[in-house]
Design a protein around this motif. Structure first.
Motif, PDB file in Angstrom:
ATOM      1  N   ALA A  74      -0.432  -7.446   4.172  1.00 19.95           N
ATOM      2  CA  ALA A  74       0.934  -7.007   3.886  1.00 19.95           C
ATOM      3  C   ALA A  74       0.949  -5.660   3.160  1.00 19.95           C
ATOM      4  N   ALA A  75      -0.111  -5.346   2.449  1.00 16.55           N
ATOM      5  CA  ALA A  75      -0.161  -4.076   1.719  1.00 16.55           C
ATOM      6  C   ALA A  75      -0.264  -2.890   2.670  1.00 16.55           C
ATOM      7  N   PHE A  76      -0.735  -3.126   3.875  1.00 13.82           N
ATOM      8  CA  PHE A  76      -0.888  -2.039   4.838  1.00 13.82           C
ATOM      9  C   PHE A  76       0.367  -1.816   5.677  1.00 13.82           C
ATOM     10  N   ASP A  77       1.353  -2.642   5.510  1.00 15.38           N
ATOM     11  CA  ASP A  77       2.596  -2.483   6.258  1.00 15.38           C
ATOM     12  C   ASP A  77       3.773  -2.585   5.283  1.00 15.38           C
ATOM     13  N   PRO A  78       3.890  -1.620   4.358  1.00 17.72           N
ATOM     14  CA  PRO A  78       4.966  -1.715   3.368  1.00 17.72           C
ATOM     15  C   PRO A  78       6.316  -1.376   3.997  1.00 17.72           C
ATOM     16  N   THR A  79       7.347  -1.924   3.429  1.00 15.85           N
ATOM     17  CA  THR A  79       8.701  -1.618   3.905  1.00 15.85           C
ATOM     18  C   THR A  79       9.445  -0.886   2.798  1.00 15.85           C
ATOM     19  N   THR A  80      10.370  -0.043   3.174  1.00 19.77           N
ATOM     20  CA  THR A  80      11.151   0.737   2.216  1.00 19.77           C
ATOM     21  C   THR A  80      12.366  -0.069   1.802  1.00 19.77           C
ATOM     22  N   ASP A  81      12.646  -0.052   0.514  1.00 15.95           N
ATOM     23  CA  ASP A  81      13.818  -0.751  -0.009  1.00 15.95           C
ATOM     24  C   ASP A  81      15.066  -0.033   0.501  1.00 15.95           C
ATOM     25  N   ALA A  82      15.853  -0.694   1.306  1.00 19.12           N
ATOM     26  CA  ALA A  82      17.032  -0.080   1.930  1.00 19.12           C
ATOM     27  C   ALA A  82      18.110   0.268   0.912  1.00 19.12           C
ATOM     28  N   SER A  83      18.120  -0.384  -0.241  1.00 13.80           N
ATOM     29  CA  SER A  83      19.165  -0.102  -1.225  1.00 13.80           C
ATOM     30  C   SER A  83      18.842   1.130  -2.078  1.00 13.80           C
ATOM     31  N   SER A  84      17.659   1.682  -1.934  1.00 16.43           N
ATOM     32  CA  SER A  84      17.274   2.850  -2.710  1.00 16.43           C
ATOM     33  C   SER A  84      17.994   4.091  -2.196  1.00 16.43           C
ATOM     34  N   PRO A  85      18.388   5.004  -3.095  1.00 15.87           N
ATOM     35  CA  PRO A  85      19.091   6.211  -2.644  1.00 15.87           C
ATOM     36  C   PRO A  85      18.179   7.159  -1.860  1.00 15.87           C
ATOM     37  N   VAL A  86      16.862   7.039  -2.034  1.00 12.31           N
ATOM     38  CA  VAL A  86      15.947   7.931  -1.312  1.00 12.31           C
ATOM     39  C   VAL A  86      15.346   7.258  -0.084  1.00 12.31           C
ATOM     40  N   ALA A  87      15.829   6.064   0.245  1.00 12.73           N
ATOM     41  CA  ALA A  87      15.259   5.302   1.352  1.00 12.73           C
ATOM     42  C   ALA A  87      15.281   6.073   2.672  1.00 12.73           C
ATOM     43  N   PRO A  88      16.387   6.735   3.051  1.00 12.10           N
ATOM     44  CA  PRO A  88      16.369   7.449   4.333  1.00 12.10           C
ATOM     45  C   PRO A  88      15.321   8.563   4.358  1.00 12.10           C
ATOM     46  N   ARG A  89      15.169   9.286   3.260  1.00 16.00           N
ATOM     47  CA  ARG A  89      14.188  10.388   3.209  1.00 16.00           C
ATOM     48  C   ARG A  89      12.763   9.845   3.262  1.00 16.00           C
ATOM     49  N   VAL A  90      12.512   8.768   2.521  1.00 17.80           N
ATOM     50  CA  VAL A  90      11.174   8.159   2.527  1.00 17.80           C
ATOM     51  C   VAL A  90      10.843   7.658   3.920  1.00 17.80           C
ATOM     52  N   GLN A  91      11.780   6.984   4.543  1.00 17.48           N
ATOM     53  CA  GLN A  91      11.519   6.446   5.884  1.00 17.48           C
ATOM     54  C   GLN A  91      11.303   7.567   6.890  1.00 17.48           C
ATOM     55  N   ALA A  92      12.019   8.674   6.743  1.00 19.11           N
ATOM     56  CA  ALA A  92      11.833   9.813   7.653  1.00 19.11           C
ATOM     57  C   ALA A  92      10.436  10.403   7.471  1.00 19.11           C
ATOM     58  N   LEU A  93       9.972  10.523   6.235  1.00 20.34           N
ATOM     59  CA  LEU A  93       8.624  11.045   5.987  1.00 20.34           C
ATOM     60  C   LEU A  93       7.550  10.105   6.525  1.00 20.34           C
ATOM     61  N   VAL A  94       7.764   8.807   6.338  1.00 21.47           N
ATOM     62  CA  VAL A  94       6.788   7.830   6.848  1.00 21.47           C
ATOM     63  C   VAL A  94       6.739   7.899   8.364  1.00 21.47           C
ATOM     64  N   ASP A  95       7.892   7.945   9.003  1.00 18.70           N
ATOM     65  CA  ASP A  95       7.918   7.987  10.467  1.00 18.70           C
ATOM     66  C   ASP A  95       7.299   9.272  10.999  1.00 18.70           C
ATOM     67  N   ALA A  96       7.534  10.399  10.305  1.00 21.50           N
ATOM     68  CA  ALA A  96       6.995  11.680  10.772  1.00 21.50           C
ATOM     69  C   ALA A  96       5.477  11.727  10.653  1.00 21.50           C
ATOM     70  N   ASN A  97       4.910  11.020   9.682  1.00 19.99           N
ATOM     71  CA  ASN A  97       3.458  11.084   9.453  1.00 19.99           C
ATOM     72  C   ASN A  97       2.740   9.792   9.799  1.00 19.99           C
ATOM     73  N   ARG A  98       3.359   8.958  10.607  1.00 20.94           N
ATOM     74  CA  ARG A  98       2.758   7.668  10.930  1.00 20.94           C
ATOM     75  C   ARG A  98       1.463   7.820  11.724  1.00 20.94           C
ATOM     76  N   GLN A  99       1.363   8.813  12.557  1.00 21.05           N
ATOM     77  CA  GLN A  99       0.184   8.971  13.408  1.00 21.05           C
ATOM     78  C   GLN A  99      -0.880   9.878  12.790  1.00 21.05           C
ATOM     79  N   TYR A 100      -0.671  10.369  11.540  1.00 24.44           N
ATOM     80  CA  TYR A 100      -1.629  11.272  10.923  1.00 24.44           C
ATOM     81  C   TYR A 100      -2.655  10.462  10.150  1.00 24.44           C
ATOM     82  N   PRO A 101      -3.889  10.781  10.141  1.00 24.67           N
ATOM     83  CA  PRO A 101      -4.559  11.858  10.873  1.00 24.67           C
ATOM     84  C   PRO A 101      -4.977  11.387  12.254  1.00 24.67           C
ATOM     85  N   ARG A 102      -4.984  12.315  13.161  1.00 25.28           N
ATOM     86  CA  ARG A 102      -5.442  12.034  14.522  1.00 25.28           C
ATOM     87  C   ARG A 102      -6.845  12.587  14.665  1.00 25.28           C
ATOM     88  N   TRP A 103      -7.591  12.085  15.635  1.00 28.70           N
ATOM     89  CA  TRP A 103      -8.950  12.582  15.858  1.00 28.70           C
ATOM     90  C   TRP A 103      -8.927  14.057  16.222  1.00 28.70           C
TER      91      TRP A 103
END
Length: 153
Positions: free
Chosen positions: A29-58
């Motif tokens: 479960a520690a490797f698949d954390p979820t963002t607290d939706a009630s947080s005011p920075v949740a949309p920004r955090v989720q956008a950063l996570v989604d943008a860097n989900r595939q990093y690093p690539r070979w």
């Protein structure tokens, strides 16, 4: 035919393996954390996570170098170093080390130094040197402490 001891040993191994797997599943479960939706920075955090989900690539890692020396080349270099080390040792062994008596050498060196004129700064007397050292020590002493008590009114 298997003995009862062997079966017990295999059962212990299997039980240990199952316990290890159960213990590590709690970490998943520690490797698949979820963002607290009630947080005011949740949309920004989720956008950063989604943008860097595939990093690093070979493809982001540098390619391995292809200029590594072959074993025969390394062996040739080692042999060259051994030959040059042998030649250097031979040259060093042919040097005639003739320092002679160290006391005579020291006396000759002192005589050469005594024959030279000394600089005016070197001609200062011992008293001048001691006075300079005393002045430097005086200047290097710490000032008296500051009285931090409030002044009387």
């Amino acid at each position: 035919m298997t003995s009862p001891d062997m079966n017990a040993h295999q059962a212990k191994k299997i039980a240990g393996l199952l316990l290890a797997l159960a213990g590590t599943s709690g970490c998943a479960a520690a490797f698949d954390p979820t963002t607290d939706a009630s947080s005011p920075v949740a949309p920004r955090v989720q956008a950063l996570v989604d943008a860097n989900r595939q990093y690093p690539r070979w493809a982001d890692f540098p390619a391995t170098t292809t200029d590594t020396p072959q074993p025969l080349e390394v062996a040739a270099r080692v042999n060259t170093l051994k030959a040059s080390a042998g030649a250097l040792a031979g040259e060093a062994s042919r040097i005639e080390w003739t320092l002679g008596d160290p006391l005579v050498f020291a006396a000759e060196t002192r005589a050469r130094i005594d024959d030279r004129q000394i600089a005016p700064a070197t001609a200062q007397t011992q008293a001048d040197v001691e006075a300079f050292a005393a002045e430097q020590r005086r200047r290097g002493t710490a000032p008296p402490p500051i009285d931090r008590a409030p002044a009387p009114r």
